[in-house]
Write a protein that holds these residues in place. Sequence first.
Motif, PDB file in Angstrom:
ATOM      1  N   VAL B  42       0.977  -1.146  -0.081  1.00 22.73           N
ATOM      2  CA  VAL B  42      -0.027   0.093   0.000  1.00 22.73           C
ATOM      3  C   VAL B  42       1.184   1.408   0.134  1.00 22.73           C
ATOM      4  O   VAL B  42       1.972   1.362   0.788  1.00 22.73           O
ATOM      5  CB  VAL B  42      -1.076   0.182   1.271  1.00 22.73           C
ATOM      6  CG1 VAL B  42      -1.799   1.324   1.331  1.00 22.73           C
ATOM      7  CG2 VAL B  42      -1.782  -1.064   1.117  1.00 22.73           C
ATOM      8  N   VAL B  43       0.532   2.144  -0.844  1.00 27.08           N
ATOM      9  CA  VAL B  43       1.229   3.269  -0.984  1.00 27.08           C
ATOM     10  C   VAL B  43       0.491   4.621  -0.714  1.00 27.08           C
ATOM     11  O   VAL B  43      -0.427   4.542  -1.306  1.00 27.08           O
ATOM     12  CB  VAL B  43       2.012   3.513  -2.410  1.00 27.08           C
ATOM     13  CG1 VAL B  43       2.851   4.652  -2.412  1.00 27.08           C
ATOM     14  CG2 VAL B  43       2.579   2.110  -2.613  1.00 27.08           C
ATOM     15  N   GLN B  44       1.071   5.456   0.081  1.00 27.07           N
ATOM     16  CA  GLN B  44       0.166   6.650   0.372  1.00 27.07           C
ATOM     17  C   GLN B  44       0.217   7.727  -0.779  1.00 27.07           C
ATOM     18  O   GLN B  44       1.230   7.506  -1.407  1.00 27.07           O
ATOM     19  CB  GLN B  44       0.881   7.530   1.526  1.00 27.07           C
ATOM     20  CG  GLN B  44       0.942   6.620   3.019  1.00 27.07           C
ATOM     21  CD  GLN B  44       1.416   7.754   3.843  1.00 27.07           C
ATOM     22  OE1 GLN B  44       2.496   8.389   3.573  1.00 27.07           O
ATOM     23  NE2 GLN B  44       1.165   7.282   5.245  1.00 27.07           N
ATOM     24  N   GLN B  45      -1.156   8.279  -0.908  1.00 26.60           N
ATOM     25  CA  GLN B  45      -1.054   9.194  -1.996  1.00 26.60           C
ATOM     26  C   GLN B  45       0.293  10.431  -1.846  1.00 26.60           C
ATOM     27  O   GLN B  45       0.649  10.809  -0.969  1.00 26.60           O
ATOM     28  CB  GLN B  45      -2.281   9.990  -2.022  1.00 26.60           C
ATOM     29  CG  GLN B  45      -3.517   9.248  -2.688  1.00 26.60           C
ATOM     30  CD  GLN B  45      -4.549  10.082  -2.884  1.00 26.60           C
ATOM     31  OE1 GLN B  45      -5.013  11.004  -2.061  1.00 26.60           O
ATOM     32  NE2 GLN B  45      -5.290   9.571  -3.835  1.00 26.60           N
ATOM     33  N   GLN B  47       3.098   9.744  -2.765  1.00 31.43           N
ATOM     34  CA  GLN B  47       4.228   9.074  -2.497  1.00 31.43           C
ATOM     35  C   GLN B  47       4.803   8.349  -3.719  1.00 31.43           C
ATOM     36  O   GLN B  47       5.643   7.399  -3.687  1.00 31.43           O
ATOM     37  CB  GLN B  47       4.457   8.020  -1.129  1.00 31.43           C
ATOM     38  CG  GLN B  47       4.025   8.954  -0.018  1.00 31.43           C
ATOM     39  CD  GLN B  47       5.227   9.499   0.623  1.00 31.43           C
ATOM     40  OE1 GLN B  47       6.095   9.133   0.945  1.00 31.43           O
ATOM     41  NE2 GLN B  47       5.295  10.910   0.629  1.00 31.43           N
ATOM     42  N   ARG B 101      13.566   6.538  -1.181  1.00 33.66           N
ATOM     43  CA  ARG B 101      13.344   7.672  -0.117  1.00 33.66           C
ATOM     44  C   ARG B 101      14.171   8.924  -0.727  1.00 33.66           C
ATOM     45  O   ARG B 101      13.687  10.061  -0.235  1.00 33.66           O
ATOM     46  CB  ARG B 101      13.773   7.034   1.146  1.00 33.66           C
ATOM     47  CG  ARG B 101      12.891   6.232   1.726  1.00 33.66           C
ATOM     48  CD  ARG B 101      13.124   5.993   3.305  1.00 33.66           C
ATOM     49  NE  ARG B 101      14.574   5.279   3.469  1.00 33.66           N
ATOM     50  CZ  ARG B 101      14.580   3.791   3.608  1.00 33.66           C
ATOM     51  NH1 ARG B 101      13.676   2.962   3.330  1.00 33.66           N
ATOM     52  NH2 ARG B 101      15.831   3.442   3.624  1.00 33.66           N
TER      53      ARG B 101
END
Lengths: 81, 235
Positions: B42-45, B47, B101
Amino acid sequence: MTSNEVTVDAQGLACPIPVIRVKQALESMRQGRVVVLVDDPVAKENVTRLAAHLNCTLRCDPFPGGFRLTIEKPAKSGAEP
Amino acid sequence: LDVGRSILEGAATILTEAGASLVGGHTLDDPQLKFGLLVLGVVQQGQVLSNQDARPGDTLILTKPLGTGLTINAAKAELATEVHIQAANRWMGTLNAAAARAALASGARAATDITGFGLLGHAWQMAVASNVGLVFDSENLPLLDGALEWASMGLVPAGAFANRSYLENRVKFSDRVGLPLQDVMFDPQTSGGLLICLPPGGAEVFQKSLGEIEGCCVIIGRVRAAEGEPRVIVE
Protein backbone atom coordinates in the motif's frame (compact mmCIF):
# COMPACT_ATOMS: atom_id res chain seq x y z
CA MET A 1 40.99 -26.37 -47.25
CA THR A 2 44.12 -25.65 -45.25
CA SER A 3 45.47 -27.96 -42.58
CA ASN A 4 44.82 -25.24 -40.03
CA GLU A 5 41.06 -25.33 -40.40
CA VAL A 6 38.70 -26.21 -37.59
CA THR A 7 34.92 -26.45 -37.79
CA VAL A 8 32.78 -25.54 -34.80
CA ASP A 9 29.21 -26.74 -35.13
CA ALA A 10 27.34 -24.52 -32.69
CA GLN A 11 23.87 -25.25 -34.05
CA GLY A 12 21.34 -25.75 -31.31
CA LEU A 13 23.66 -24.24 -28.69
CA ALA A 14 22.63 -21.19 -26.70
CA CYS A 15 24.98 -18.32 -25.83
CA PRO A 16 27.50 -18.14 -24.34
CA ILE A 17 28.47 -21.71 -25.43
CA PRO A 18 29.11 -20.89 -29.15
CA VAL A 19 31.41 -18.01 -28.18
CA ILE A 20 33.33 -20.18 -25.72
CA ARG A 21 33.81 -22.97 -28.31
CA VAL A 22 35.00 -20.51 -30.98
CA LYS A 23 37.32 -18.75 -28.53
CA GLN A 24 38.88 -22.10 -27.58
CA ALA A 25 39.29 -23.05 -31.26
CA LEU A 26 40.98 -19.74 -32.11
CA GLU A 27 43.26 -19.94 -29.09
CA SER A 28 44.30 -23.48 -29.98
CA MET A 29 45.93 -22.37 -33.26
CA ARG A 30 48.73 -19.96 -34.10
CA GLN A 31 47.04 -18.98 -37.33
CA GLY A 32 44.36 -20.49 -39.52
CA ARG A 33 40.66 -20.67 -40.15
CA VAL A 34 37.71 -21.49 -37.94
CA VAL A 35 34.42 -22.26 -39.68
CA VAL A 36 31.43 -21.80 -37.40
CA LEU A 37 27.91 -23.06 -38.06
CA VAL A 38 25.23 -21.27 -36.05
CA ASP A 39 21.43 -21.27 -36.24
CA ASP A 40 20.84 -18.50 -33.71
CA PRO A 41 21.15 -14.82 -34.75
CA VAL A 42 22.34 -14.01 -31.21
CA ALA A 43 25.22 -16.48 -31.57
CA LYS A 44 26.06 -14.97 -34.96
CA GLU A 45 26.24 -11.47 -33.49
CA ASN A 46 28.28 -12.58 -30.49
CA VAL A 47 30.76 -14.62 -32.53
CA THR A 48 31.15 -11.60 -34.82
CA ARG A 49 32.01 -9.45 -31.80
CA LEU A 50 34.51 -12.05 -30.58
CA ALA A 51 36.26 -12.21 -33.96
CA ALA A 52 36.65 -8.42 -34.03
CA HIS A 53 37.86 -8.44 -30.42
CA LEU A 54 40.58 -10.96 -31.34
CA ASN A 55 41.63 -9.03 -34.48
CA CYS A 56 40.39 -11.78 -36.78
CA THR A 57 38.47 -11.27 -40.00
CA LEU A 58 35.03 -12.80 -40.40
CA ARG A 59 32.86 -13.60 -43.40
CA CYS A 60 29.20 -14.47 -42.95
CA ASP A 61 27.37 -16.62 -45.50
CA PRO A 62 23.85 -17.98 -45.41
CA PHE A 63 23.62 -21.63 -44.50
CA PRO A 64 20.50 -23.85 -44.46
CA GLY A 65 18.75 -22.90 -41.21
CA GLY A 66 21.41 -20.42 -40.14
CA PHE A 67 24.78 -18.92 -40.93
CA ARG A 68 28.25 -20.10 -41.85
CA LEU A 69 30.88 -17.84 -40.31
CA THR A 70 34.42 -18.11 -41.65
CA ILE A 71 36.97 -16.62 -39.29
CA GLU A 72 40.55 -16.09 -40.43
CA LYS A 73 43.14 -15.78 -37.72
CA PRO A 74 46.27 -13.96 -38.88
CA ALA A 75 49.71 -14.86 -37.59
CA LYS A 76 49.49 -12.14 -34.96
CA SER A 77 46.12 -11.58 -33.32
CA GLY A 78 44.68 -11.19 -29.83
CA ALA A 79 44.05 -14.94 -29.49
CA GLU A 80 47.53 -16.34 -28.99
CA PRO A 81 47.70 -19.97 -27.92
CA LEU B 1 20.33 -28.37 -0.75
CA ASP B 2 22.90 -25.79 0.36
CA VAL B 3 21.95 -23.57 -2.58
CA GLY B 4 18.27 -23.80 -1.68
CA ARG B 5 19.03 -22.92 1.92
CA SER B 6 21.15 -19.93 0.82
CA ILE B 7 18.36 -18.66 -1.43
CA LEU B 8 15.78 -18.86 1.37
CA GLU B 9 18.14 -17.26 3.89
CA GLY B 10 18.89 -14.45 1.41
CA ALA B 11 15.18 -13.92 0.79
CA ALA B 12 14.45 -13.79 4.52
CA THR B 13 17.24 -11.24 5.06
CA ILE B 14 16.14 -8.92 2.27
CA LEU B 15 12.44 -9.22 3.17
CA THR B 16 13.27 -8.16 6.72
CA GLU B 17 15.35 -5.25 5.42
CA ALA B 18 12.48 -4.20 3.14
CA GLY B 19 9.96 -4.45 5.99
CA ALA B 20 7.92 -7.04 4.09
CA SER B 21 6.29 -10.23 5.31
CA LEU B 22 6.29 -13.55 3.49
CA VAL B 23 2.71 -14.78 3.59
CA GLY B 24 2.55 -17.64 1.12
CA GLY B 25 4.23 -19.53 -1.65
CA HIS B 26 4.31 -22.52 -3.93
CA THR B 27 6.91 -24.71 -5.62
CA LEU B 28 7.59 -25.76 -9.21
CA ASP B 29 9.32 -28.85 -10.55
CA ASP B 30 11.53 -27.42 -13.30
CA PRO B 31 14.96 -28.24 -14.78
CA GLN B 32 16.19 -24.68 -14.17
CA LEU B 33 16.49 -23.38 -10.64
CA LYS B 34 14.38 -20.30 -10.11
CA PHE B 35 13.12 -18.22 -7.23
CA GLY B 36 10.85 -15.21 -7.22
CA LEU B 37 8.70 -13.06 -5.01
CA LEU B 38 5.47 -11.22 -5.76
CA VAL B 39 5.18 -8.04 -3.77
CA LEU B 40 1.91 -6.39 -2.80
CA GLY B 41 1.85 -3.16 -0.86
CA VAL B 42 0.00 0.00 0.00
CA VAL B 43 1.42 3.38 -1.01
CA GLN B 44 0.33 6.71 0.36
CA GLN B 45 -0.96 9.28 -2.06
CA GLY B 46 1.75 11.72 -3.08
CA GLN B 47 4.46 9.12 -2.49
CA VAL B 48 4.26 7.54 -5.93
CA LEU B 49 6.72 8.44 -8.67
CA SER B 50 5.71 7.42 -12.18
CA ASN B 51 7.63 7.77 -15.44
CA GLN B 52 5.19 10.40 -16.77
CA ASP B 53 6.35 13.66 -15.27
CA ALA B 54 9.88 14.32 -16.55
CA ARG B 55 10.27 17.93 -17.70
CA PRO B 56 12.74 19.65 -20.00
CA GLY B 57 15.70 20.98 -18.02
CA ASP B 58 15.58 18.17 -15.46
CA THR B 59 18.62 16.07 -14.53
CA LEU B 60 18.78 12.27 -14.91
CA ILE B 61 20.56 10.21 -12.29
CA LEU B 62 21.19 6.47 -12.09
CA THR B 63 21.58 4.68 -8.76
CA LYS B 64 23.32 1.40 -9.69
CA PRO B 65 26.03 0.53 -12.22
CA LEU B 66 25.05 -1.23 -15.45
CA GLY B 67 26.18 -4.63 -16.67
CA THR B 68 24.54 -7.33 -14.52
CA GLY B 69 23.28 -9.28 -17.56
CA LEU B 70 26.74 -9.27 -19.12
CA THR B 71 28.35 -10.32 -15.86
CA ILE B 72 25.89 -13.21 -15.45
CA ASN B 73 26.71 -14.36 -19.00
CA ALA B 74 30.43 -14.03 -18.29
CA ALA B 75 29.96 -16.10 -15.13
CA LYS B 76 28.18 -18.79 -17.18
CA ALA B 77 31.15 -18.74 -19.56
CA GLU B 78 33.47 -19.02 -16.54
CA LEU B 79 35.25 -15.85 -17.65
CA ALA B 80 34.13 -13.56 -14.83
CA THR B 81 36.35 -13.59 -11.75
CA GLU B 82 35.04 -14.05 -8.23
CA VAL B 83 35.59 -10.31 -7.69
CA HIS B 84 33.37 -9.47 -10.68
CA ILE B 85 30.66 -11.85 -9.53
CA GLN B 86 30.74 -10.59 -5.96
CA ALA B 87 30.47 -6.98 -7.12
CA ALA B 88 27.46 -7.76 -9.32
CA ASN B 89 25.84 -9.80 -6.52
CA ARG B 90 26.32 -6.97 -4.06
CA TRP B 91 24.53 -4.50 -6.34
CA MET B 92 21.77 -6.96 -7.24
CA GLY B 93 21.26 -7.61 -3.54
CA THR B 94 20.92 -3.89 -2.75
CA LEU B 95 17.34 -2.67 -2.37
CA ASN B 96 16.22 0.49 -4.15
CA ALA B 97 14.41 1.59 -0.98
CA ALA B 98 17.03 4.11 0.18
CA ALA B 99 17.29 5.60 -3.31
CA ALA B 100 13.49 5.84 -3.51
CA ARG B 101 13.36 7.70 -0.17
CA ALA B 102 16.12 10.05 -1.33
CA ALA B 103 14.22 10.61 -4.57
CA LEU B 104 11.09 11.72 -2.70
CA ALA B 105 13.17 13.89 -0.36
CA SER B 106 14.84 15.65 -3.28
CA GLY B 107 11.66 16.51 -5.16
CA ALA B 108 12.03 13.91 -7.91
CA ARG B 109 9.50 14.34 -10.68
CA ALA B 110 9.69 10.92 -12.30
CA ALA B 111 11.44 7.59 -11.86
CA THR B 112 11.60 4.09 -13.27
CA ASP B 113 13.51 0.99 -12.29
CA ILE B 114 16.00 -0.40 -14.81
CA THR B 115 15.29 -4.08 -15.43
CA GLY B 116 14.76 -6.28 -18.48
CA PHE B 117 14.50 -3.56 -21.14
CA GLY B 118 17.89 -2.17 -20.16
CA LEU B 119 18.71 1.48 -19.47
CA LEU B 120 17.69 2.61 -22.94
CA GLY B 121 14.43 0.65 -23.05
CA HIS B 122 13.19 2.04 -19.76
CA ALA B 123 14.51 5.50 -20.65
CA TRP B 124 12.58 5.43 -23.91
CA GLN B 125 9.40 4.46 -22.04
CA MET B 126 9.92 7.42 -19.73
CA ALA B 127 10.49 9.74 -22.69
CA VAL B 128 7.25 8.62 -24.35
CA ALA B 129 5.19 8.68 -21.14
CA SER B 130 6.43 12.20 -20.31
CA ASN B 131 6.47 13.40 -23.94
CA VAL B 132 10.06 14.62 -23.68
CA GLY B 133 13.46 13.75 -25.11
CA LEU B 134 16.29 12.30 -23.02
CA VAL B 135 19.99 12.95 -23.63
CA PHE B 136 22.60 10.67 -22.02
CA ASP B 137 26.28 11.44 -21.52
CA SER B 138 28.03 8.19 -22.43
CA GLU B 139 31.18 9.17 -20.53
CA ASN B 140 29.39 9.40 -17.20
CA LEU B 141 27.65 6.02 -17.10
CA PRO B 142 28.46 3.91 -14.04
CA LEU B 143 29.51 0.43 -15.23
CA LEU B 144 30.36 -2.78 -13.44
CA ASP B 145 34.02 -3.71 -13.87
CA GLY B 146 34.38 -6.08 -16.80
CA ALA B 147 31.07 -5.21 -18.48
CA LEU B 148 32.67 -3.48 -21.48
CA GLU B 149 35.15 -6.32 -21.87
CA TRP B 150 32.39 -8.97 -21.80
CA ALA B 151 30.43 -7.00 -24.40
CA SER B 152 33.38 -6.67 -26.76
CA MET B 153 34.10 -10.41 -26.38
CA GLY B 154 30.59 -11.37 -27.51
CA LEU B 155 29.04 -12.31 -24.18
CA VAL B 156 26.00 -10.15 -24.86
CA PRO B 157 22.72 -11.64 -23.55
CA ALA B 158 19.92 -12.42 -26.02
CA GLY B 159 17.71 -9.86 -24.26
CA ALA B 160 20.16 -7.08 -25.13
CA PHE B 161 19.79 -7.86 -28.83
CA ALA B 162 16.00 -7.90 -28.47
CA ASN B 163 16.16 -4.50 -26.76
CA ARG B 164 18.44 -3.13 -29.48
CA SER B 165 16.14 -4.42 -32.20
CA TYR B 166 13.05 -2.85 -30.62
CA LEU B 167 14.76 0.50 -30.03
CA GLU B 168 16.66 0.70 -33.31
CA ASN B 169 15.00 3.85 -34.64
CA ARG B 170 14.11 5.23 -31.25
CA VAL B 171 17.64 5.75 -29.93
CA LYS B 172 20.47 7.65 -31.64
CA PHE B 173 24.12 7.21 -30.73
CA SER B 174 26.83 9.72 -31.52
CA ASP B 175 29.83 8.34 -33.39
CA ARG B 176 31.97 8.26 -30.27
CA VAL B 177 29.72 5.67 -28.56
CA GLY B 178 31.27 2.31 -29.48
CA LEU B 179 29.40 -0.96 -29.90
CA PRO B 180 30.44 -2.43 -26.51
CA LEU B 181 29.09 0.59 -24.61
CA GLN B 182 25.89 0.47 -26.66
CA ASP B 183 25.54 -3.20 -25.69
CA VAL B 184 25.90 -2.29 -22.01
CA MET B 185 23.15 0.32 -22.38
CA PHE B 186 20.85 -2.33 -23.91
CA ASP B 187 21.89 -4.98 -21.35
CA PRO B 188 18.90 -6.40 -19.40
CA GLN B 189 19.44 -5.71 -15.73
CA THR B 190 18.57 -7.96 -12.84
CA SER B 191 17.58 -5.89 -9.81
CA GLY B 192 18.85 -2.76 -11.53
CA GLY B 193 18.89 0.73 -10.11
CA LEU B 194 16.51 3.64 -10.47
CA LEU B 195 16.62 6.18 -13.27
CA ILE B 196 15.43 9.30 -11.49
CA CYS B 197 14.46 12.62 -12.96
CA LEU B 198 15.30 15.51 -10.65
CA PRO B 199 14.60 19.24 -10.90
CA PRO B 200 17.61 21.56 -11.21
CA GLY B 201 19.68 21.34 -8.01
CA GLY B 202 17.97 18.11 -6.98
CA ALA B 203 21.04 15.91 -7.45
CA GLU B 204 22.87 17.57 -4.56
CA VAL B 205 19.83 17.15 -2.29
CA PHE B 206 19.51 13.52 -3.42
CA GLN B 207 23.15 12.80 -2.60
CA LYS B 208 22.77 14.42 0.82
CA SER B 209 19.58 12.45 1.50
CA LEU B 210 21.26 9.20 0.54
CA GLY B 211 23.94 10.08 3.08
CA GLU B 212 26.20 7.28 4.15
CA ILE B 213 23.95 4.56 2.79
CA GLU B 214 25.61 2.37 0.23
CA GLY B 215 24.46 3.42 -3.18
CA CYS B 216 25.42 5.51 -6.11
CA CYS B 217 24.12 8.72 -7.51
CA VAL B 218 25.58 9.53 -10.88
CA ILE B 219 24.29 12.26 -13.15
CA ILE B 220 24.05 10.55 -16.53
CA GLY B 221 21.96 12.89 -18.61
CA ARG B 222 19.29 15.52 -18.97
CA VAL B 223 15.73 15.99 -20.17
CA ARG B 224 14.96 18.14 -23.17
CA ALA B 225 11.85 19.12 -25.10
CA ALA B 226 10.28 16.46 -27.28
CA GLU B 227 11.36 16.54 -30.91
CA GLY B 228 9.84 13.22 -32.01
CA GLU B 229 11.89 10.10 -32.64
CA PRO B 230 14.62 9.37 -31.87
CA ARG B 231 13.53 10.46 -28.41
CA VAL B 232 16.65 9.14 -26.73
CA ILE B 233 20.07 10.49 -27.68
CA VAL B 234 23.39 9.13 -26.41
CA GLU B 235 26.27 11.58 -26.79
